[in-house]
Design an enzyme around this catalytic site. Structure first.
Site, PDB file in Angstrom:
ATOM      1  N   TYR A 160       0.662  -1.282  -0.151  1.00 40.13           N
ATOM      2  CA  TYR A 160      -0.209  -0.078  -0.418  1.00 40.13           C
ATOM      3  C   TYR A 160       0.691   1.301  -0.014  1.00 40.13           C
ATOM      4  O   TYR A 160       0.355   2.587   0.551  1.00 40.13           O
ATOM      5  CB  TYR A 160      -0.655  -0.075   1.213  1.00 40.13           C
ATOM      6  N   GLN A 161       1.803   0.971  -0.093  1.00 37.57           N
ATOM      7  CA  GLN A 161       3.292   2.490  -0.602  1.00 37.57           C
ATOM      8  C   GLN A 161       3.344   3.178  -0.004  1.00 37.57           C
ATOM      9  O   GLN A 161       3.515   4.348   0.060  1.00 37.57           O
ATOM     10  CB  GLN A 161       2.620   2.696  -2.028  1.00 37.57           C
ATOM     11  N   TRP A 221      -7.938   6.719   3.182  1.00 32.08           N
ATOM     12  CA  TRP A 221      -9.289   7.440   4.396  1.00 32.08           C
ATOM     13  C   TRP A 221      -9.397   6.711   5.946  1.00 32.08           C
ATOM     14  O   TRP A 221      -9.560   7.737   6.456  1.00 32.08           O
ATOM     15  CB  TRP A 221     -10.717   6.643   3.554  1.00 32.08           C
ATOM     16  N   ASP A 222      -8.191   5.462   5.277  1.00 31.47           N
ATOM     17  CA  ASP A 222      -7.841   4.760   7.013  1.00 31.47           C
ATOM     18  C   ASP A 222      -7.285   6.157   8.358  1.00 31.47           C
ATOM     19  O   ASP A 222      -7.824   6.231   9.396  1.00 31.47           O
ATOM     20  CB  ASP A 222      -7.161   3.748   7.536  1.00 31.47           C
ATOM     21  N   GLU A 274     -15.316  -2.103  -1.479  1.00 33.17           N
ATOM     22  CA  GLU A 274     -15.354  -1.717  -2.343  1.00 33.17           C
ATOM     23  C   GLU A 274     -15.499  -3.253  -3.676  1.00 33.17           C
ATOM     24  O   GLU A 274     -14.708  -2.595  -4.659  1.00 33.17           O
ATOM     25  CB  GLU A 274     -13.517  -1.662  -2.945  1.00 33.17           C
TER      26      GLU A 274
HETATM   27  C1  BGC Z   1     -10.117  -1.203   2.105  1.00 30.10           C
HETATM   28  C2  BGC Z   1     -10.194  -0.043   2.368  1.00 30.10           C
HETATM   29  C3  BGC Z   1      -8.889   0.497   2.840  1.00 30.10           C
HETATM   30  C4  BGC Z   1      -7.333   0.310   2.040  1.00 30.10           C
HETATM   31  C5  BGC Z   1      -6.322   0.287   3.062  1.00 30.10           C
HETATM   32  C6  BGC Z   1      -8.463  -1.749   0.828  1.00 30.10           C
HETATM   33  O1  BGC Z   1      -8.624  -2.855   1.549  1.00 30.10           O
HETATM   34  O2  BGC Z   1     -10.797  -1.930   1.742  1.00 30.10           O
HETATM   35  O3  BGC Z   1     -11.195   0.557   2.785  1.00 30.10           O
HETATM   36  O4  BGC Z   1      -9.144   1.697   2.928  1.00 30.10           O
HETATM   37  O5  BGC Z   1      -7.735  -1.598   2.155  1.00 30.10           O
HETATM   38  O6  BGC Z   1      -6.600  -0.078   4.775  1.00 30.10           O
END
Ligand code: BGC
Length: 769
Positions: A332-333, A338-339, A480
């Site tokens: 996730y870089q 939004w977390d 998602e």
């Molecule tokens: C979630 C997102 C979240 C992201 C990073 C995804 O799997 O669905 O809501 O922002 O992971 O944690």
């Protein structure tokens, strides 16, 4: 006490691994990690290399490896590398025999420790005792104390220095490696491939005990290692102390110079002093942040573990984002989602507002990136990046997942349809403001963000003439699995909220700070008509209401018409276990099964829902939620508390708090992407469950509220809060809540508890029974 996953704790502060399990190597590397928000150093062993996922991930080093689409943080050379040999046999947990094994994470003091007795294949024995930390006193510093005792006489060789052979999930980041020696120190100067960021790793070592019989230094391209030989008798002991500095030029002008000076200073102070300075900072952190639970040691250690991980993931030295996997790896870089606002910011706002201020200021600093994104996509104002690094430009690639059946990349639209991120940024700013009343921040930074987001909304909504209402079409909510939906409840409610806050701030500025408003309006192209548009949209925006009979809010237009099946049944339709469940053809797309439940998320964040509505929505959405996101269990726990389903809440508390420690996260791979590492949002979510859920804490406009419901086994729960510039201590027992205001506080605080309202004076305590 024994915990799951081969762990134990005695005091509730230390997590101890009882024996080494090679199969858990990736997870334990994350769980036992040390860090300070500037760098994260995985909890691996000193003799390990890239093969065992040793890593030191440093924030603010975003760079693309050659030919890669991913801008990610660099994993820098390992300055703590140390390999011991006994009579030429390499110490390793994978060979010979390991006994009296102990790996521990001492969270009170931010230390990683290892002890073991090792017998080499030829039968030579040594006892090892290692301790290391990422300094909380000087964020550039890693410090190691590596002691060993000869249990038989033998020749010992220590190879130690900087291992430059690091792994990187999306390719090589360094264009140049220059090894050097200077004044007894060894170092590596690196330059990144894309942005030519200069990074220096410098190491200094000292031997405590008998001097080596020989000492050499070897340069080997990317690696620079010293070699010491010792002839040791049975019972003799020796200690290697190392100070390592990691510095880059996105922060300081001359990284090499700073790194050398840092190491020299560190060596002069020595291990014990460095450790003392470091632990003092940890003490200060826990003084404000600890949550003390009596009656359940497991819950205690789980809560502290999550607070620890949330803290070491968070940059406190600069306005930088919290990565979704913190600094535990490059997944996730190292970027904010939004977390940050919805899961991590609350804990800092109410315990360390100065850290929270950095996080919200980061969103101001990245406003230009958000404006660039909006413009590129044809909107006004600020559309924040779904994945946000240093500049705020969108880092999320168009193609994230792969269809594992065909091998073809999937075009996900998280980066352009998940528009709620901008509204979440406003939510975060308002959360910070509500708790601190830091109006200066709003004047200096917050207002501009709010106004730019409002402008973005103006350009993103659609007016439906026939219905005389505004709608928001073609979006993705937090869930998602359902892309390209209209009128997502979460997005629409948060949009109204964001517009209302923008109007409120505009009016307050106009009335109280007219000159400041004038200055702000030079940066944001708006006028009174824009504000009228915000008001109009806020009042005419369609909000999916709870159904009159069922009280359930429809997640998006047409959701109730989708196939109603539960996640367990649906899972059976997978052809390959690694398939992505969402867009465009995943198994969940045409069903009501959710990755995370948007309406539950909404109810966790905003008020105004009745008990009946909370219960009805919880009962409807919970069985349809797959929890494919680690964010999901904590909001379920929170809303279960709000709906007074306390057993359910506890079940989800356990699920959320064990995601990493018990390796409960089912999905390390999803749609062909590796998503391991620490789940930082879930870590922040644990604070939310305990404080806002079990203690029922809530910030009101003019005070604070508690609605405690202590989990059954817990005898008491105590924590501190920082609200409205006052520090208070809260203690919850089964039949009583005590709130104490510290003597240093300057004002009274209004406390709401059931139908009582009390004013709490500085140095007073009030009991609510
Ligand atoms: C979630 C997102 C979240 C992201 C990073 C995804 O799997 O669905 O809501 O922002 O992971 O944690």
């Amino acid at each position: 006490m024994d915990l799951k996953n081969n762990l134990r704790t005695e005091t509730g502060w230390k997590i101890i691994e009882k024996s080494f399990n090679p199969e858990q190597l990736v997870t334990t590397g994350s769980n036992f990690m040390i860090g300070n928000g500037y760098m994260g150093y995985r909890g691996t062993f000193e003799e390990w290399t890239a093969k065992e996922y040793t890593a030191c991930i440093v924030t603010d080093t975003w760079d693309k490896a050659e030919g890669s689409k991913w801008s990610e943080l660099c994993n820098v050379p390992n300055g703590l590398f140390t390999q011991l040999f006994i009579d030429d046999e390499r110490l390793s947990v994978f060979s010979g025999q390991t006994a009296a094994y102990y790996r521990a994470l001492d969270m009170k003091n931010g230390l990683n420790q290892r002890q073991m007795r090792w017998t080499s294949p030829k039968g030579k024995k040594v006892h090892l005792n290692v301790e290391k930390f990422a300094s909380l006193d000087n964020h550039h510093q890693l410090v190691l104390n590596y002691s060993f005792k000869a249990l038989q006489s033998a020749t010992f060789t220590l190879v130690t220095g900087i291992d430059g052979d690091v792994w990187s999930i999306n390719g090589e980041h360094f264009a140049n490696h220059n090894t050097f020696e200077q004044d007894g120190l060894v170092g590596l100067e690196l330059e990144t491939a894309e942005l030519a960021t200069k990074i220096s790793v410098v190491e200094g070592a000292s031997i405590v005990g008998k001097p080596p019989t020989a000492e050499t230094v070897n340069h080997d391209g990317r690696t620079i290692l010293r070699k010491y030989h010792f002839e040791m008798d049975e019972g003799e002991e020796l200690t290697l102390q190392k100070v390592v500095a990691v510095v880059h030029d996105n922060e300081v002008q001359h990284p090499k110079k700073t790194a050398i000076a840092t190491v020299q200073k560190g060596l002069k102070k020595g291990y014990d002093t460095l450790k003392q300075e470091h632990t003092k900072n940890w003490e200060a952190f826990w003084k404000k942040s600890d949550i003390d639970i009596e009656g359940n040691l497991e819950a205690q250690i789980l809560v502290r573990f999550n607070l620890y991980q949330a803290f070491i993931a968070t940059p406190t030295h600069a306005n930088l984002p919290i990565g979704a996997r913190g600094l535990s790896c490059q997944v996730y870089q190292g970027a904010a989602f939004w977390d940050q606002e919805t899961f991590n910011l609350p804990m800092f706002t109410y315990t360390h507002p100065e850290i929270a201020k950095r996080l919200v200021a980061y969103r101001y600093d990245t406003l230009p990136g958000a404006k660039r994104k909006a413009k590129r996509l044809g909107y006004y104002g600020a559309f924040y990046a779904w994945t946000s690094g240093k500049t705020g430009d969108e880092l999320f690639p168009d193609y994230f997942f792969t269809d594992v059946l065909t091998g073809r990349p999937i075009r996900n639209h998280f980066n352009c349809w998940q528009i709620h991120i901008s509204q979440d940024v406003v939510y975060g700013i308002w959360l910070y403001y509500k708790a601190t009343r830091d109006w200066d921040f709003i004047i200096e930074m917050g207002a501009e963000v709010l106004f730019e987001v409002a402008q973005f909304i103006v350009s993103r909504v659609h007016f439906k003439k026939d219905k005389n209402r505004y709608e928001i079409i073609r979006v993705l909510g937090p869930d998602e699995y359902h892309e390209n939906v209209d009128n997502n409840a979460y997005t629409n409610y948060l949009t109204k909220y964001a517009l209302e806050k923008a109007c409120e701030v505009f009016e307050k500025l106009r009335d109280e700070n007219a000159r400041e408003l004038e200055r702000i309006l030079k940066n944001v192209a708006i006028d009174q008509d824009s504000v009228k548009a915000w008001e109009e949209i806020a009042s005419l925006l369609y909000l999916p209401e709870p159904d009159e009979n069922t009280k359930v809010i429809e997640q998006f237009d047409g959701y109730f018409g989708l196939e109603d099946i539960n996640p367990k049944q649906l899972r059976k339709r997978l052809i390959d276990p690694g398939e992505y469940w969402g867009w465009p053809n995943g198994i969940a797309v045409n069903t009501q099964v959710l990755k995370q439940a948007d309406v539950i998320q909404l109810m966790a964040m905003l008020d105004g829902f009745t008990d009946n509505q909370l219960t009805a929505n919880y009962d409807y959405y919970e069985p349809r939620t797959e929890h494919g996101s680690s964010l999901s269990p904590s909001v379920h726990a929170l809303v279960a508390c709000k709906a007074k389903h306390y057993e359910e809440a506890y079940r989800y508390f356990m699920e959320s708090s064990t995601i990493d420690l018990y390796n409960a996260s089912k999905k390390v791979m999803s749609g062909g992407s590796f998503l391991g590492g620490i789940h930082t949002a879930a870590a922040g979510g644990v604070w939310l469950i305990v404080v806002e859920g079990f203690a029922g804490f809530k910030m009101y406009k003019d005070g604070i509220r508690f609605r405690p419901a202590l989990p059954e086994e817990w005898q008491s729960l105590s924590f501190k809060l920082h609200v409205l510039s006052c520090q208070i201590e809260v203690s919850v027992k089964t039949d009583c809540l005590t709130v104490h205001s510290l003597a240093a506080n300057k004002k009274e605080i209004k406390i709401y508890f059931e139908d009582r309202i009390e004013m709490l004076k500085p140095s007073d305590s009030i009991q609510f029974i």
